[in-house]
Design an enzyme around this catalytic site. Structure first.
Site, short mmCIF file in Angstrom:
data_model
loop_
_atom_site.label_atom_id
_atom_site.label_comp_id
_atom_site.label_asym_id
_atom_site.label_seq_id
_atom_site.Cartn_x
_atom_site.Cartn_y
_atom_site.Cartn_z
N HIS A 205 4.46 8.15 -9.28
CA HIS A 205 5.46 7.10 -9.08
C HIS A 205 5.09 6.18 -7.92
O HIS A 205 5.09 4.95 -8.05
CB HIS A 205 6.82 7.77 -8.82
CG HIS A 205 7.98 6.83 -8.83
ND1 HIS A 205 8.49 6.26 -7.68
CD2 HIS A 205 8.76 6.38 -9.85
CE1 HIS A 205 9.53 5.49 -7.99
NE2 HIS A 205 9.72 5.55 -9.29
N SER B 200 12.73 0.94 -10.48
CA SER B 200 11.61 1.29 -9.59
C SER B 200 10.45 0.33 -9.76
O SER B 200 9.72 0.04 -8.81
CB SER B 200 11.10 2.71 -9.91
OG SER B 200 11.84 3.68 -9.25
N ASP C 39 8.19 6.35 -0.83
CA ASP C 39 8.21 6.82 -2.21
C ASP C 39 7.63 8.24 -2.29
O ASP C 39 7.82 9.04 -1.38
CB ASP C 39 7.42 5.84 -3.09
CG ASP C 39 7.91 5.80 -4.53
OD1 ASP C 39 7.63 6.76 -5.28
OD2 ASP C 39 8.57 4.82 -4.90
#
Length: 603
Positions: free
Chosen positions: A232, A530, A189
């Site tokens: 994220h 996600s 990621d």
């Protein structure tokens, strides 16, 4: 009040009092930027992370040489690239691949090389989050056996995770219960926040494929300037294995537990492979290299909340390699957020990757979730609460006298409180937009949404002297919106957004004293496939923890067979796949399988 006194007839003779003047390329005369807000000190206008370029060079697959090692064969093709004036970006000798950047002419010549099998785009991949409403081993941390049931998020409960390791729901880990202990999960990621208490105890090792070093922090340092990502990877990682009771003392939002959150598999070990930059984009070859690295580190689960709209043969070759016919690593990937039929890639690579779609916290299909026959299971992906980069999330308030106005903080806003006169700056198109009411001594700028990036509007009014910014929405249905300043910067000021109706009311109060407050938080809610993907990765870790002898194919089959079928369309379907992943049922079934797993359990 800022006043300008024009002296002389030509532009060369213009002089201004107050903050001075500037003649931009277009010829309009603008007041000079206030001291300390020079253009060079502020970020350039942002480019969306979803930019249209689909490649960063190419991936060259070459013929292996029987008489040479993989590294020697790789060296030969590297020399061929360099002879053509190209730049080698990365080598993956185990799959006979080299990523390189070449001119069109050099690429044409290279394709004629008899040792070259194929040349494919090194396409861009992107994070699958929506804008915010981030071999067996012993576990490396110290699992805190007691926390608070308040750490059990709605998503956690929806996938039955607490039923696996806290069956009586008393906030204490049940003795001997599978928690993910002994399982490495590799998060491919944007990196992580190494200072976040929810993750520090679980971290084992990391690698940064963006900056090519061993520090996979969610940030990039260039010429002494630190650019922090959006969190994220931290959000995804914490959904999988946030530590029980570890967030005590962190900054949480109203109504949230002071201990923070706990992950689906709080005993698992964390590997971090950073492939996404601070804008949320990355390249195919970095994903390929990261998948191989995760496998080499002994990961049993790889979690990828990223993807691209088109497949890549070279990328699929690596996922197939680590899957190893179902005996190797289980890769779990997001289906995509375009709400259309057909999943993103790598989610679409069957059977080596599990494609995960999103449902809301009621278990209903999320309209943004991509779907199709490739879909394996679904998991919570709407308003999922998890950790983020420390202080990156925020609360905000706007007060006019004693009357509060509902607002939302912009992502990357500065934190603090400022009280000053409200000045209507229109669209904030330039430094003159706030008119003569602007002063370098400070004011609160009201700016309408439209035409420009939010960071451009903020930059313009900050240079005119604004110490806080309120952005009014121009879409009634969006409420106070969820907007971003694009990237972190030390020159931002407290910046919030308000609804269309509140904006119209505020414009009628120009000149009144307004207080704008933003406060940093360490946890936030995010939406997207996600956010669904790490729920499934965590459940897979629980199953591996309960039955370390099972293969990746067995774990995938167990998750699919025990998924909760949706009531609207019974059976396997395009929008729900096999259904909502269920941890307790999956662990229960896994425990009934014979040693080594036996025949795969049929859906």
């Amino acid at each position: 009040m800022k006043r300008w006194l024009w002296i002389g007839l030509g532009l060369s003779g213009l002089v201004a009092s107050g903050c001075g003047t500037e003649v931009p390329p277009g010829g309009d005369i603008l007041p000079q930027a206030c001291p300390g807000t020079a253009e060079a000190a502020l970020p350039a206008p942002a480019v969306s992370a979803l930019r249209t370029d689909t490649a960063d060079g190419v991936i060259i697959t070459y013929k292996p040489k029987v008489s040479a090692s993989a590294l020697a064969a790789s060296a030969d093709i590297v020399k061929a690239v360099e002879r053509e004036g190209g730049t080698v970006l990365r080598r993956v000798p185990t799959l006979n691949m080299v990523a390189a950047r070449l001119s069109p002419e050099a690429l044409t010549t290279l394709k004629l090389n008899p040792d070259v099998l194929s040349v494919t785009p090194n396409r861009r991949v992107y994070a699958m989050g929506l804008p915010t409403p981030p071999p067996l081993v012993s576990w490396q941390g110290t699992l805190i056996p007691q926390g608070s049931v308040g750490e059990y998020t709605d998503g956690l409960k929806l996938v039955q995770a607490p039923q696996v390791w806290d069956a009586n729901s008393d906030g204490v880990i049940d003795p001997g219960a599978p928690t993910g202990e002994g399982v490495k999960v590799c998060v491919i990621d944007s990196g992580w926040d190494s200072k976040h208490p929810e993750l520090m105890g679980a971290f084992v090792k990391g690698k940064d494929f963006v900056d090519n070093d061993d520090d996979p922090s969610d940030q990039t340092v260039s010429q002494g300037v630190v650019t922090v990502g959006g969190g994220h990877g931290t959000h995804v990682s914490a959904t999988i294995l946030a530590q029980f009771g570890a967030g005590s003392g962190g900054r949480v939002g109203p109504g949230q537990d002071p201990n923070g959150v706990v992950g689906v598999a709080p005993g698992a070990s964390l590997l971090v492979a950073r492939v996404l930059d601070t804008e949320g984009g990355g390249s195919t070859v970095d994903v390929i290299a990261a998948v191989e690295w995760c496998h080499e580190q002994g990961a049993q689960v790889a979690s990828l909340s990223l993807g691209a709209p088109d497949p890549s043969e070279t990328e699929q070759a690596m996922f197939d390699k680590v899957w190893d016919g179902g005996k190797g690593m289980l890769s779990v990937a997001a289906s995509g957020n375009d709400g259309k039929k057909g999943v993103a890639y790598p989610a679409g690579y069957l059977p080596s990757v599990m494609a995960v779609g999103a449902v809301d916290l009621k278990g209903e299909y999320a309209p943004f979730s991509q779907f199709g026959q490739e879909l394996s299971v679904v998991a919570p992906g709407v308003n999922v609460l998890s950790a983020t980069v420390l202080g990156a999330a925020a609360l905000s308030s706007v007060d006019v006298g004693s009357a509060p106005v509902t607002s939302s903080p912009l992502t990357y806003t500065a934190q603090g409180t400022y009280t000053g006169r409200l000045v209507n700056c229109g669209l904030g198109a330039d430094r003159a937009a706030c008119g003569e009411q602007a002063t370098c001594e400070g004011f609160v700028a009201y700016v309408d949404r439209g035409d420009l990036f939010f960071e451009e509007k903020a930059r313009n009014v900050i240079q005119a002297g604004a110490r806080a910014v309120i952005i009014g929405n121009n879409v009634a249905e969006d409420g106070d919106g969820t907007f971003t300043l694009g990237s972190a910067n030390s020159h931002w000021v407290p910046t919030v957004s308000v609804s269309m109706a509140s904006g119209a009311a505020l414009k009628q109060l120009e000149g009144r004293e307004v207080t704008v407050t933003t406060t940093g938080l360490d946890y936030q809610r995010e939406s997207g496939t996600s956010m669904a993907t790490p729920h499934v990765s965590g459940v897979a870790a629980l199953v591996f923890s309960a039955r370390p002898d099972l293969s990746a194919a067995h774990v995938r089959a167990v998750l699919e067979k025990t998924a909760l079928d949706d009531k609207a369309t019974p059976g396997v379907d395009d929008k729900y796949g096999h259904g909502l992943v269920q941890a307790a049922k999956a662990v229960e079934l896994a425990r009934t399988l014979p040693q080594g797993g036996g025949p795969l359990p049929l859906p």
